[in-house]
Design a protein around this motif. Structure first.
Motif, mmCIF file in Angstrom:
data_model
loop_
_atom_site.group_PDB
_atom_site.id
_atom_site.type_symbol
_atom_site.label_atom_id
_atom_site.label_comp_id
_atom_site.label_asym_id
_atom_site.label_seq_id
_atom_site.Cartn_x
_atom_site.Cartn_y
_atom_site.Cartn_z
ATOM 1 N N PRO A 275 -11.352 -24.736 -26.242
ATOM 2 C CA PRO A 275 -11.117 -23.390 -25.725
ATOM 3 C C PRO A 275 -10.246 -23.426 -24.471
ATOM 4 O O PRO A 275 -10.363 -24.325 -23.641
ATOM 5 N N GLY A 276 -9.354 -22.464 -24.347
ATOM 6 C CA GLY A 276 -8.473 -22.404 -23.192
ATOM 7 C C GLY A 276 -7.385 -23.442 -23.192
ATOM 8 O O GLY A 276 -6.814 -23.769 -22.145
ATOM 9 N N ALA A 277 -7.060 -23.972 -24.377
ATOM 10 C CA ALA A 277 -6.117 -25.083 -24.461
ATOM 11 C C ALA A 277 -4.693 -24.713 -24.083
ATOM 12 O O ALA A 277 -3.868 -25.596 -23.824
ATOM 13 N N SER A 278 -4.377 -23.419 -24.033
ATOM 14 C CA SER A 278 -3.007 -23.011 -23.723
ATOM 15 C C SER A 278 -2.614 -23.333 -22.287
ATOM 16 O O SER A 278 -1.431 -23.403 -21.963
ATOM 17 N N ARG A 279 -3.596 -23.545 -21.405
ATOM 18 C CA ARG A 279 -3.324 -23.877 -20.007
ATOM 19 C C ARG A 279 -4.067 -25.154 -19.648
ATOM 20 O O ARG A 279 -5.261 -25.296 -19.918
ATOM 21 N N ALA A 280 -3.364 -26.078 -19.013
ATOM 22 C CA ALA A 280 -3.980 -27.362 -18.664
ATOM 23 C C ALA A 280 -5.162 -27.194 -17.715
ATOM 24 O O ALA A 280 -6.113 -27.970 -17.763
ATOM 25 N N VAL A 281 -5.129 -26.182 -16.868
ATOM 26 C CA VAL A 281 -6.201 -26.005 -15.877
ATOM 27 C C VAL A 281 -7.497 -25.548 -16.529
ATOM 28 O O VAL A 281 -8.557 -25.596 -15.904
ATOM 29 N N THR A 282 -7.440 -25.092 -17.773
ATOM 30 C CA THR A 282 -8.663 -24.688 -18.470
ATOM 31 C C THR A 282 -8.975 -25.572 -19.669
ATOM 32 O O THR A 282 -10.145 -25.731 -20.030
ATOM 33 N N GLY A 283 -7.951 -26.130 -20.292
ATOM 34 C CA GLY A 283 -8.179 -26.940 -21.486
ATOM 35 C C GLY A 283 -7.901 -28.410 -21.323
ATOM 36 O O GLY A 283 -8.245 -29.209 -22.187
ATOM 37 N N GLY A 284 -7.254 -28.777 -20.203
ATOM 38 C CA GLY A 284 -6.862 -30.169 -20.048
ATOM 39 C C GLY A 284 -5.583 -30.466 -20.817
ATOM 40 O O GLY A 284 -4.906 -29.566 -21.325
ATOM 41 N N GLN A 285 -5.261 -31.729 -20.940
ATOM 42 C CA GLN A 285 -4.020 -32.131 -21.610
ATOM 43 C C GLN A 285 -4.177 -33.514 -22.233
ATOM 44 O O GLN A 285 -4.882 -34.374 -21.705
ATOM 45 N N ILE A 286 -3.515 -33.702 -23.368
ATOM 46 C CA ILE A 286 -3.440 -35.015 -24.002
ATOM 47 C C ILE A 286 -2.005 -35.504 -23.898
ATOM 48 O O ILE A 286 -1.071 -34.796 -24.283
ATOM 49 N N GLN A 287 -1.833 -36.688 -23.365
ATOM 50 C CA GLN A 287 -0.507 -37.287 -23.250
ATOM 51 C C GLN A 287 -0.411 -38.493 -24.184
ATOM 52 O O GLN A 287 -1.274 -39.380 -24.153
ATOM 53 N N LYS A 288 0.607 -38.486 -25.009
ATOM 54 C CA LYS A 288 0.896 -39.653 -25.838
ATOM 55 C C LYS A 288 1.762 -40.598 -25.017
ATOM 56 O O LYS A 288 2.795 -40.175 -24.481
ATOM 57 N N PRO B 91 -9.547 -30.701 -17.623
ATOM 58 C CA PRO B 91 -8.986 -29.553 -16.896
ATOM 59 C C PRO B 91 -9.025 -29.727 -15.385
ATOM 60 O O PRO B 91 -8.091 -29.313 -14.678
ATOM 61 N N GLU B 92 -10.096 -30.347 -14.876
ATOM 62 C CA GLU B 92 -10.244 -30.517 -13.436
ATOM 63 C C GLU B 92 -9.096 -31.326 -12.835
ATOM 64 O O GLU B 92 -8.767 -31.153 -11.660
ATOM 65 N N TYR B 93 -8.482 -32.175 -13.633
ATOM 66 C CA TYR B 93 -7.371 -32.991 -13.141
ATOM 67 C C TYR B 93 -6.217 -32.120 -12.654
ATOM 68 O O TYR B 93 -5.452 -32.518 -11.778
ATOM 69 N N PHE B 94 -6.105 -30.912 -13.215
ATOM 70 C CA PHE B 94 -4.988 -30.018 -12.887
ATOM 71 C C PHE B 94 -5.394 -28.888 -11.941
ATOM 72 O O PHE B 94 -4.554 -28.060 -11.589
ATOM 73 N N GLN B 95 -6.644 -28.844 -11.555
ATOM 74 C CA GLN B 95 -7.119 -27.766 -10.710
ATOM 75 C C GLN B 95 -6.931 -28.096 -9.234
ATOM 76 O O GLN B 95 -7.129 -29.238 -8.807
ATOM 77 N N GLU B 96 -6.594 -27.096 -8.456
ATOM 78 C CA GLU B 96 -6.239 -27.290 -7.055
ATOM 79 C C GLU B 96 -7.374 -27.921 -6.253
ATOM 80 O O GLU B 96 -7.131 -28.781 -5.403
ATOM 81 N N LYS B 97 -8.600 -27.526 -6.498
ATOM 82 C CA LYS B 97 -9.702 -28.044 -5.687
ATOM 83 C C LYS B 97 -9.978 -29.527 -5.934
ATOM 84 O O LYS B 97 -10.668 -30.179 -5.151
ATOM 85 N N TYR B 98 -9.453 -30.072 -7.057
ATOM 86 C CA TYR B 98 -9.605 -31.496 -7.348
ATOM 87 C C TYR B 98 -8.306 -32.261 -7.087
ATOM 88 O O TYR B 98 -8.159 -33.398 -7.525
#
Length: 369
Positions: free
Chosen positions: A103-116, A136-143
């Motif tokens: 859920p929320g995959a359209s934005r990294a701050v809510t869905g996170g990201q997979i990098q190949k 998602p926390e990896y892309f959030q400002e507070k983290y």
């Protein structure tokens, strides 16, 4: 359309149903003597059989992900060439970014990201493709200034890394558990143990051959820590895998407690395989062969502070005896936990039942700093 696409599967099933119906409908018209009716009957039977086989094969592949793409199925090279200068050390090249199936995959701050990525190991000389799941926390400002724990995740042999995304759903499971507060946000580095395909190296350094153990124990964590916000202390790193990947996870955590604080082996075995897929792993080095036997290692080598999780089933798996022996041989300062199902096979369904508690267990033994 991709090999694992639901549209391809639906088309194959529809073709099989239509050809079966056509066979039933047309058979009376073709039940005559003569070359054309006989050829028609043969053609209908062959087409129906092929369609049924394709539908069954695609269904099995979508469930177990033996092959991740058409190119993989037909033995073609999937990875594009990447030129690297290894003099600077191990490195990671990002070749693709995608949204996880959450859920929320359209934005990294809510869905996170997979990098190949392609991981290049300076010490081992091995280059291997992998997938890196960033929560998602990896892309959030507070983290923004926080480091994250990381876990290496391995398939069995000869599986593909796609199995970990689609079949075993590691990113989706980690996202759900973290959202429920049942595990801390973790970076997952997902790949297969076959770093010198098609050879099964059993995660050992082969004399004169691939240095698979060096790649997993040294190059991979170094490259990840230098690329992402991951610490370098043992408490920052875990290892988990199924089947051959489970053996590797336990082996690397056992022999490298200074790098990995925890290792989880799902349906693991405890001694390196030696068969036509592995070739000669030890070249007559009896000490190396014994070291690759985890039960021997527990008896004869010092045990570090690593924690281990082993899984088995009372019915349906062949590793119950070895798992119980492993548990008995682990001594302080090492620790061991287990998951023992009443029944389960050596398959994805069993591992899907074990992955959520295994990730919770792993999270509880790692820290972010």
């Amino acid at each position: 359309m991709g090999l694992t696409s639901n549209k391809v599967l639906a088309f194959a099933i529809a073709a099989a149903v239509l050809l079966f119906a056509a066979t039933v409908w047309l058979w009376p018209r073709l039940a005559r003597r003569g070359l054309r009716p006989v050829a028609g009957r043969i053609g209908l039977l062959l087409a129906t059989q092929l369609a049924l086989f394709a539908a069954v094969a695609l269904t099995a592949n979508n469930s177990f992900l033996f092959y991740g793409s058409w190119a993989d199925l037909f033995g073609q090279e999937r990875e594009t060439g990447v030129v690297e200068d290894h003099a600077a050390g191990s490195s990671i090249e990002v070749v693709e970014r995608r949204a996880p199936d959450v859920p929320g995959a359209s934005r990294a701050v809510t869905g996170g990201q997979i990098q190949k990525v392609v991981v290049s190991g300076a010490t081992s000389g091995i280059d291997s493709p992998a997938y890196v799941y960033l929560p998602p926390e990896y892309f959030q400002e507070k983290y923004r200034k926080r480091t994250f724990p990381a876990a290496v995740v391995l398939t069995g042999y000869p599986g593909t890394a796609e199995n970990l995304l689609k079949g075993l759903k590691y990113p989706a499971t980690a996202h759900r558990l973290a959202g429920q507060g049942r595990m801390q946000p973790m970076i997952l580095v997902m790949l297969r143990p076959t770093v010198a395909p098609p050879r099964d190296t059993e995660c050992v350094d082969v004399p004169g051959g691939p240095k698979a153990e060096t790649f997993f124990a040294t190059d991979l964590p170094k490259a990840v820590s230098e690329t992402y916000r991951v610490g370098t202390a043992p408490r920052n790193w875990g290892f988990i895998g199924n089947s051959t990947g489970g053996y590797c996870a336990l082996k690397i955590a056992l022999h490298h407690p200074g790098q990995f604080a925890a290792g989880a082996g799902l349906s693991a075995y405890y001694k390196a395989a030696e068969d036509p897929t592995t070739g000669d792993l030890f070249h007559g080095d009896d000490r190396a062969r014994k070291r690759a036997d985890l039960l021997w290692s527990l008896d004869h080598l010092p045990q570090g502070r690593s924690s281990f999780l082993v899984t088995t089933s009372r019915q349906g798996e062949g590793n119950l005896k070895g798992t119980l022996a492993f548990i008995e041989k682990v001594k302080a300062p090492a620790r061991v936990s287990s998951i023992v199902l009443d029944s389960g096979g050596h398959n994805f369904n069993t591992w899907r039942r074990e992955i959520p508690p295994a990730l919770e267990w792993l999270s509880g033994r790692l820290s972010a700093t």
